[in-house]
Write a protein that holds these residues in place. Sequence first.
Motif, PDB file in Angstrom:
ATOM      1  N   ASN A 183      39.526  46.237  51.824  1.00 60.87           N
ATOM      2  CA  ASN A 183      40.539  45.584  50.934  1.00 60.87           C
ATOM      3  C   ASN A 183      40.934  44.382  51.416  1.00 60.87           C
ATOM      4  OD1 ASN A 183      42.287  45.746  48.793  1.00 60.87           O
ATOM      5  ND2 ASN A 183      44.035  46.406  49.803  1.00 60.87           N
ATOM      6  N   THR A 184      40.368  43.308  50.776  1.00 55.06           N
ATOM      7  CA  THR A 184      40.936  42.005  51.178  1.00 55.06           C
ATOM      8  C   THR A 184      41.187  41.101  50.032  1.00 55.06           C
ATOM      9  OG1 THR A 184      38.725  40.963  50.480  1.00 55.06           O
ATOM     10  CG2 THR A 184      38.784  42.026  52.787  1.00 55.06           C
ATOM     11  N   GLU A 185      42.047  40.106  50.145  1.00 56.68           N
ATOM     12  CA  GLU A 185      42.643  39.363  49.001  1.00 56.68           C
ATOM     13  C   GLU A 185      41.572  38.884  48.211  1.00 56.68           C
ATOM     14  OE1 GLU A 185      45.485  35.571  49.122  1.00 56.68           O
ATOM     15  OE2 GLU A 185      46.047  37.061  50.733  1.00 56.68           O
ATOM     16  N   GLU A 186      40.327  38.638  48.852  1.00 57.45           N
ATOM     17  CA  GLU A 186      39.198  37.976  47.660  1.00 57.45           C
ATOM     18  C   GLU A 186      38.467  39.043  47.097  1.00 57.45           C
ATOM     19  OE1 GLU A 186      39.345  37.681  51.437  1.00 57.45           O
ATOM     20  OE2 GLU A 186      40.466  35.624  51.113  1.00 57.45           O
ATOM     21  N   ASN A 187      38.612  40.480  47.776  1.00 59.07           N
ATOM     22  CA  ASN A 187      37.930  41.529  47.160  1.00 59.07           C
ATOM     23  C   ASN A 187      38.692  42.639  47.224  1.00 59.07           C
ATOM     24  OD1 ASN A 187      35.697  42.844  46.013  1.00 59.07           O
ATOM     25  ND2 ASN A 187      34.640  43.146  47.865  1.00 59.07           N
ATOM     26  N   PRO A 188      39.997  42.843  46.377  1.00 56.38           N
ATOM     27  CA  PRO A 188      40.727  43.872  46.435  1.00 56.38           C
ATOM     28  C   PRO A 188      40.077  45.351  45.794  1.00 56.38           C
ATOM     29  CG  PRO A 188      41.203  42.669  44.629  1.00 56.38           C
ATOM     30  CD  PRO A 188      40.091  41.890  45.465  1.00 56.38           C
ATOM     31  N   TRP A 189      40.152  46.365  47.068  1.00 55.92           N
ATOM     32  CA  TRP A 189      39.857  47.697  46.292  1.00 55.92           C
ATOM     33  C   TRP A 189      40.613  48.025  45.315  1.00 55.92           C
ATOM     34  CZ3 TRP A 189      41.915  52.526  46.236  1.00 55.92           C
ATOM     35  CH2 TRP A 189      40.994  53.510  45.823  1.00 55.92           C
ATOM     36  N   GLN A 190      40.004  48.773  44.324  1.00 58.42           N
ATOM     37  CA  GLN A 190      40.510  49.218  43.016  1.00 58.42           C
ATOM     38  C   GLN A 190      39.917  50.557  42.773  1.00 58.42           C
ATOM     39  OE1 GLN A 190      40.357  46.127  40.160  1.00 58.42           O
ATOM     40  NE2 GLN A 190      41.966  45.031  41.128  1.00 58.42           N
TER      41      GLN A 190
END
Length: 73
Positions: A4-11
Amino acid sequence: MPVNTEENPWQMDSSEVDTHLVFSIDPKGCEDVDDTLSVRTLPGGKRLELGVHIADVTYFVREGSLTDLEARS
């Protein structure tokens, strides 16, 4: 495990999202947020359903992964 990153948030997958209000009951600063309660209005709108949930991390463990193999041993 998903990152989970700001660029690629886990959803969550949109097919898994429903009408439940879910919130953690783990203490602030807890490293393993895995205990939750959920509330939803039942059909008819006059009653509520309360759920108590303990995380099942196996959802994130891919069969045959190093984590899976270690757990099996």
